[in-house]
Design an enzyme around this catalytic site. Structure first.
Site, short mmCIF file in Angstrom:
data_model
loop_
_atom_site.label_atom_id
_atom_site.label_comp_id
_atom_site.label_asym_id
_atom_site.label_seq_id
_atom_site.Cartn_x
_atom_site.Cartn_y
_atom_site.Cartn_z
N ASP A 8 0.86 -1.18 0.00
CA ASP A 8 0.00 0.00 0.00
C ASP A 8 0.89 1.23 0.00
O ASP A 8 1.80 1.35 0.83
CB ASP A 8 -0.91 0.02 1.22
N ASP A 130 -15.22 -3.54 -2.22
CA ASP A 130 -14.86 -3.33 -0.83
C ASP A 130 -16.13 -3.30 0.01
O ASP A 130 -17.02 -2.46 -0.23
CB ASP A 130 -14.09 -2.01 -0.68
#
Length: 246
Positions: A8, A130
């Site tokens: 990330d 998500d």
């Protein structure tokens, strides 16, 4: 099953969030390319990259870091975060990225998803789904779309998508185990390949996801915190028993 170690990116560096909360960021002070090379040396074939800045504000702040990884390794890199037009997809693919992940744009602009699938194909275009409390979250996990996750995934197959990266936000970054039941349900949707993300903490999670029939599992914080050995995880995902030495 494939193991996809995760990087990330925020401000060019490697970080992890807890439950998608930008105020709960752990910075690891690592060079993204060096991390990716380490994953490759451990036997990884795939890499999952999220541009957190892009997911939040749509910028390309971390494009150069992604390009360095794609050019500097032999990994199949999939990247998501702020990809909201065809030109950006093309830029990533031209930079050597193997797959792009469309999240917010796929939810808010179905015509864009259709155009991306038609132009680049379902192997290159993956949909990021998500989920928070079973509903699809967008805009860097800050907004609730109101869409039911299972229904949305079924609709994606009807539109020509064949692969989703699904994150259970409640589990993400918490090192408390993954939502095995959710991924088993998703893997049962005909025509859909599922990459599970969020909460993969140990080899038992990997074995359970493997046995549920998911295509891949993303492993992030557990790697950085030393909970999972990547080479061992790859062996378990390939059919080895959990706990066996590699």
């Amino acid at each position: 099953m494939d193991i996809l170690p995760a990087i990330d990116l925020r401000d060019g560096g490697v970080v992890r969030l807890a439950q998608g909360d930008y105020s709960r960021t752990t910075r690891y002070g690592l060079d993204p390319l060096e991390v990716a090379c380490g994953f490759e040396e451990a036997g990884a074939r795939f890499l999952h990259v999220v541009d957190l800045d892009g997911a939040l504000d749509g910028t390309l702040a971390n494009f150069d870091a992604v390009r360095r990884i794609a050019e500097g390794t032999g990994l199949v890199v999939e990247v998501g975060g702020g990809i909201r037009d065809l030109a950006r997809i093309e830029s990533y693919l031209d930079a050597g990225v193997g797959r792009v992940i469309l999240g917010t744009a796929a939810v808010k602009d179905p015509a864009f998803l259709d155009a991306a699938l038609a132009r680049f194909g379902a192997e290159a275009v993956v949909v990021g789904v998500d989920l928070r409390d079973g509903r699809v979250a967008v805009s860097g996990w800050t907004e609730d779309s109101g869409l039911d996750g299972m229904g949305f995934c079924r609709s994606l197959v009807a539109r020509g998508a064949t692969r989703v990266v699904c994150t259970d936000i409640a589990c993400d970054g918490m090192l408390a185990g993954t939502n095995r039941a959710l991924y088993a349900r998703l893997a049962a949707i005909p025509g859909l390949s599922v990459i599970a993300s969020g909460g993969v903490t140990d080899e038992s999670d990997i074995a359970a996801l493997r046995d549920a029939g998911v295509e891949g599992a993303i492993v992030g914080k557990a790697l950085y915190e030393g909970r999972i050995d990547l080479a061992h995880a790859i062996a378990v995902a390939s059919g080895g028993a959990e706990g066996e030495p590699v």
